[in-house]
Scaffold this motif. Sequence first.
Motif, short mmCIF file in Angstrom:
data_model
loop_
_atom_site.label_atom_id
_atom_site.label_comp_id
_atom_site.label_asym_id
_atom_site.label_seq_id
_atom_site.Cartn_x
_atom_site.Cartn_y
_atom_site.Cartn_z
N ILE A 144 -10.09 51.89 64.56
CA ILE A 144 -8.98 51.46 65.41
C ILE A 144 -9.37 51.37 66.88
O ILE A 144 -9.10 50.34 67.53
N PRO A 145 -10.01 52.39 67.48
CA PRO A 145 -10.39 52.25 68.90
C PRO A 145 -11.35 51.08 69.15
O PRO A 145 -11.22 50.39 70.16
N LEU A 146 -12.31 50.88 68.24
CA LEU A 146 -13.26 49.78 68.43
C LEU A 146 -12.58 48.42 68.31
O LEU A 146 -12.81 47.51 69.12
N MET A 147 -11.72 48.26 67.30
CA MET A 147 -11.05 46.97 67.10
C MET A 147 -10.02 46.70 68.18
O MET A 147 -9.68 45.54 68.45
N ASN A 199 -21.21 65.37 63.07
CA ASN A 199 -19.92 65.50 63.72
C ASN A 199 -20.04 65.35 65.24
O ASN A 199 -19.17 64.76 65.89
N LEU A 200 -21.13 65.88 65.80
CA LEU A 200 -21.37 65.75 67.24
C LEU A 200 -21.52 64.28 67.62
O LEU A 200 -20.95 63.82 68.62
N GLY A 201 -22.28 63.53 66.83
CA GLY A 201 -22.46 62.11 67.10
C GLY A 201 -21.16 61.34 67.04
O GLY A 201 -20.89 60.47 67.90
N ILE A 202 -20.32 61.64 66.05
CA ILE A 202 -19.02 60.97 65.93
C ILE A 202 -18.14 61.30 67.13
O ILE A 202 -17.47 60.42 67.69
N SER A 203 -18.14 62.57 67.55
CA SER A 203 -17.32 62.98 68.69
C SER A 203 -17.74 62.26 69.97
O SER A 203 -16.90 61.83 70.76
N ILE A 204 -19.06 62.13 70.17
CA ILE A 204 -19.55 61.43 71.36
C ILE A 204 -19.17 59.95 71.32
O ILE A 204 -18.76 59.36 72.33
N LEU A 205 -19.26 59.33 70.13
CA LEU A 205 -18.85 57.93 69.97
C LEU A 205 -17.37 57.77 70.31
O LEU A 205 -16.97 56.82 71.01
N LEU A 206 -16.54 58.70 69.82
CA LEU A 206 -15.10 58.63 70.09
C LEU A 206 -14.82 58.82 71.58
O LEU A 206 -13.96 58.14 72.15
N LEU A 207 -15.53 59.74 72.21
CA LEU A 207 -15.34 59.98 73.65
C LEU A 207 -15.67 58.73 74.45
O LEU A 207 -14.93 58.36 75.38
N MET A 208 -16.75 58.05 74.08
CA MET A 208 -17.14 56.83 74.79
C MET A 208 -16.14 55.70 74.56
O MET A 208 -15.69 55.04 75.51
N SER A 209 -15.75 55.47 73.29
CA SER A 209 -14.84 54.37 72.99
C SER A 209 -13.46 54.63 73.59
O SER A 209 -12.82 53.71 74.11
N GLY A 210 -12.99 55.90 73.52
CA GLY A 210 -11.69 56.22 74.10
C GLY A 210 -11.68 56.03 75.61
O GLY A 210 -10.72 55.49 76.17
N SER A 211 -12.76 56.46 76.29
CA SER A 211 -12.85 56.31 77.75
C SER A 211 -12.86 54.83 78.14
O SER A 211 -12.20 54.43 79.12
N MET A 212 -13.56 54.02 77.38
CA MET A 212 -13.61 52.58 77.68
C MET A 212 -12.26 51.93 77.45
O MET A 212 -11.86 51.03 78.20
N LEU A 213 -11.52 52.39 76.43
CA LEU A 213 -10.18 51.85 76.18
C LEU A 213 -9.23 52.20 77.33
O LEU A 213 -8.43 51.38 77.76
N VAL A 214 -9.32 53.45 77.81
CA VAL A 214 -8.48 53.86 78.94
C VAL A 214 -8.78 52.98 80.15
O VAL A 214 -7.86 52.48 80.83
N TYR A 215 -10.05 52.77 80.44
CA TYR A 215 -10.46 51.94 81.58
C TYR A 215 -9.95 50.50 81.41
O TYR A 215 -9.37 49.91 82.35
N LYS A 216 -10.14 49.94 80.23
CA LYS A 216 -9.69 48.56 79.95
C LYS A 216 -8.17 48.43 80.12
O LYS A 216 -7.68 47.45 80.68
N SER A 217 -7.44 49.43 79.63
CA SER A 217 -5.98 49.36 79.69
C SER A 217 -5.46 49.50 81.12
O SER A 217 -4.52 48.80 81.51
N LEU A 218 -6.09 50.38 81.90
CA LEU A 218 -5.67 50.55 83.30
C LEU A 218 -5.91 49.28 84.11
O LEU A 218 -5.11 48.94 85.00
N LEU A 219 -6.98 48.56 83.82
CA LEU A 219 -7.24 47.30 84.51
C LEU A 219 -6.18 46.25 84.16
O LEU A 219 -5.83 45.42 85.01
N ALA A 220 -5.68 46.29 82.91
CA ALA A 220 -4.73 45.28 82.45
C ALA A 220 -3.30 45.57 82.92
O ALA A 220 -2.46 44.66 82.96
N LEU A 221 -2.99 46.82 83.24
CA LEU A 221 -1.62 47.20 83.64
C LEU A 221 -1.33 46.76 85.08
O LEU A 221 -2.20 46.69 85.91
#
Length: 250
Positions: free
Chosen positions: A38-41, A228-250
Amino acid sequence: MLDIIELSLLQVIFAVVVITIAYTVKGLSGFGSGLIAIPLMAFFFPLKLIVPVFALLSYTGTIFQSYRLRREAQWRDILPLIPFSFLGIAIAVWLLVNIQAEVLTLALGLFVVLYAVYSLLPHQHKSGSRLWAMPAGTFGGMVGALFSTGGPFYVVYLKLRQLAKGPFRATIATIFLIDGGARIAGYAVSGLYTPQVLTLVVILWPVLFLGLWIGHHLHIKINQQQFNLGISILLLMSGSMLVYKSLLAL
């Protein structure tokens, strides 16, 4: 078919790759398909499109798993969750239909970042009463219906109930069966299952099984903690990028 789903060939290829990766991870670990997909898509698709699609895709495996494990399901721990899960789902479906897309994407990014941080912290195994079904059911249903990622709330609740491995798997599968069915019904009633959504589901369904097959047959020399560490790091990166993308669009 591309005309029906109103997507470009590049978008469809991207969706195929993401779903393959997400279900390969699920085949390897038994969890994480929604948290990854979901975060990636969400970078290229609106949540109103991908959340109903993913709900139908994942429900296939849920039906099979819950039926196979049904004898070990702990209904005394499931029943207190159900009314609160339904309440959370009702709230989420309304939000999904009525709230601005960028706000929903920002909320998804924040949730993924918070979950990634939580997963990186050390945890103590504690016990808790069934009263925890109230917040777990409400937030599990709401976050699940909004982002297809409500599983962590149910997992925390069942860990508080200190179930053994077999009953834990059976109970979480049964919860996903009930929760997922209610979500799909809510999406259908709200008109989210458009021809575009259903056609994309048909395209991606075989990809789901391909990813699971790869995951089940892929042998990686990595321990569960490192995975599990690798998955958590991937989620942290994708979530942070989503936050950045959304703030630019608002």
